[in-house]
Design a protein around this motif. Structure first.
Motif, mmCIF file in Angstrom:
data_model
loop_
_atom_site.group_PDB
_atom_site.id
_atom_site.type_symbol
_atom_site.label_atom_id
_atom_site.label_comp_id
_atom_site.label_asym_id
_atom_site.label_seq_id
_atom_site.Cartn_x
_atom_site.Cartn_y
_atom_site.Cartn_z
ATOM 1 N N ASP A 1 0.753 -1.242 -0.124
ATOM 2 C CA ASP A 1 0.174 -0.119 -0.007
ATOM 3 C C ASP A 1 0.819 1.271 -0.171
ATOM 4 O O ASP A 1 0.728 2.118 0.916
ATOM 5 N N LEU A 2 1.608 1.285 -1.011
ATOM 6 C CA LEU A 2 2.512 2.703 -1.261
ATOM 7 C C LEU A 2 1.681 3.751 -1.832
ATOM 8 O O LEU A 2 1.759 4.618 -1.530
ATOM 9 N N HIS A 3 0.690 3.364 -2.579
ATOM 10 C CA HIS A 3 -0.347 4.256 -2.971
ATOM 11 C C HIS A 3 0.229 5.420 -3.651
ATOM 12 O O HIS A 3 -0.350 6.464 -3.485
ATOM 13 N N VAL A 4 1.228 5.217 -4.667
ATOM 14 C CA VAL A 4 1.822 6.230 -5.391
ATOM 15 C C VAL A 4 0.772 7.058 -6.143
ATOM 16 O O VAL A 4 0.061 6.574 -6.895
ATOM 17 N N GLY A 5 0.889 8.508 -6.008
ATOM 18 C CA GLY A 5 -0.023 9.384 -6.651
ATOM 19 C C GLY A 5 -0.992 9.924 -5.746
ATOM 20 O O GLY A 5 -1.751 10.816 -6.053
ATOM 21 N N LYS A 6 -0.822 9.527 -4.248
ATOM 22 C CA LYS A 6 -1.992 10.000 -3.266
ATOM 23 C C LYS A 6 -1.710 11.629 -3.287
ATOM 24 O O LYS A 6 -2.483 12.234 -2.890
ATOM 25 N N LEU B 1 0.030 1.943 -6.809
ATOM 26 C CA LEU B 1 -0.536 3.007 -7.273
ATOM 27 C C LEU B 1 -1.673 3.305 -6.525
ATOM 28 O O LEU B 1 -2.646 2.505 -5.863
ATOM 29 N N HIS B 2 -2.180 4.748 -6.500
ATOM 30 C CA HIS B 2 -3.340 5.130 -5.615
ATOM 31 C C HIS B 2 -4.626 5.106 -6.582
ATOM 32 O O HIS B 2 -5.749 4.998 -6.318
ATOM 33 N N ALA C 1 4.002 12.856 -12.300
ATOM 34 C CA ALA C 1 4.852 12.543 -11.011
ATOM 35 C C ALA C 1 4.924 11.259 -10.362
ATOM 36 O O ALA C 1 5.825 10.782 -9.969
ATOM 37 N N ALA C 2 3.587 10.434 -10.337
ATOM 38 C CA ALA C 2 3.515 9.287 -9.935
ATOM 39 C C ALA C 2 4.283 8.205 -10.680
ATOM 40 O O ALA C 2 4.860 7.478 -10.284
ATOM 41 N N GLU C 3 4.235 8.255 -12.222
ATOM 42 C CA GLU C 3 5.262 7.424 -12.851
ATOM 43 C C GLU C 3 6.545 7.550 -12.647
ATOM 44 O O GLU C 3 7.314 6.754 -12.398
#
Length: 232
Positions: free
Chosen positions: A20-25, A64-65, A73-75
């Protein structure tokens, strides 16, 4: 199962696991001030790799979030995470979660819905935890529920561990690795899947909360939740 707890992640066998890194949060939060998501995630993964020198780093779902789009930025953050792991001499792998519908757009590395780790104590299977697993295991390592616990007024992002909790296998639930995830309190939650999202949590009261105290650099273990809930 021999498990090392640290900074909302675990080491099992030769694998470092975080969920649960939820990149893009950070982008989804829509705030004017920068939240430092990339540096916070990448620096911590780098520090864990340096400390434990794992052969494999498993991102156990919800890397990903956003469900339907991935900001630039998330990529870039996902690319930085992958590079950090490979530069440390480890193999990165993702076990996709329910938020990872756009994973193929940003991740070219290996994915497995269930990743097995052989240890002297048996087989640990890593998966996100949003579905019942197909593989047999001695211990399932999952994320998905983002557990937290409040003790004496202080909130902790906690692990949950129970023996023989799912079809005779142990279950270890990881807290959300992202510092931007508020988490879900288990203090007043009862029962199993009606109170949690993962089908691997059938009786929450049987799970023992475990927290990593960063200030003391120590693990704090508690009795099963059903034995001390009224004291919280």
């Amino acid at each position: 199962m021999d498990v090392t707890f640290r900074d909302r992640a675990v080491v099992v066998g030769d694998a470092l696991i975080c969920a649960d890194l939820h990149v893009g949060k950070a982008e989804a939060a829509n705030v004017s001030l920068p939240l430092g998501e990339r540096d916070h995630l990448v620096d911590r993964v780098s520090a864990l790799c340096e400390r434990y020198d794992p052969e494999t780093v498993v991102f156990a779902g919800d890397l990903l979030h956003s469900f339907d789009r991935v900001a630039t930025a998330a990529e870039e953050t996902v690319t930085a995470l992958e590079r950090t792991v490979t530069d440390a001499g480890a193999r990165p792998i993702v076990t996709p979660g329910n938020h990872d519908a756009m994973l193929d757009a940003v991740w070219s590395g290996p994915t497995e819905h269930e990743f097995a780790i052989e240890t002297p104590a048996g087989t640990a299977v890593v998966c996100h935890g949003d579905h019942e697993p197909a593989a047999d295991a001695d211990c399932y390592v999952v994320g998905h529920d983002h557990p937290t616990i409040t003790v004496e007024g202080k909130k902790w992002h906690c692990y949950l561990y129970a023996r023989e909790a799912y079809d005779g296998a142990d279950v270890l639930v990881l807290p959300a690795f992202s510092h931007l995830i508020e988490g879900v309190s288990i203090n007043r939650r009862y029962g199993g899947t009606a109170e949690t999202h993962s089908p691997l949590i059938r009786d929450l009261d049987s799970f023992r909360p475990v927290v990593w105290d960063d200030d003391a650099a120590a693990v704090r273990e508690f009795p099963p939740l059903g034995e001390f809930r009224e004291l919280l």
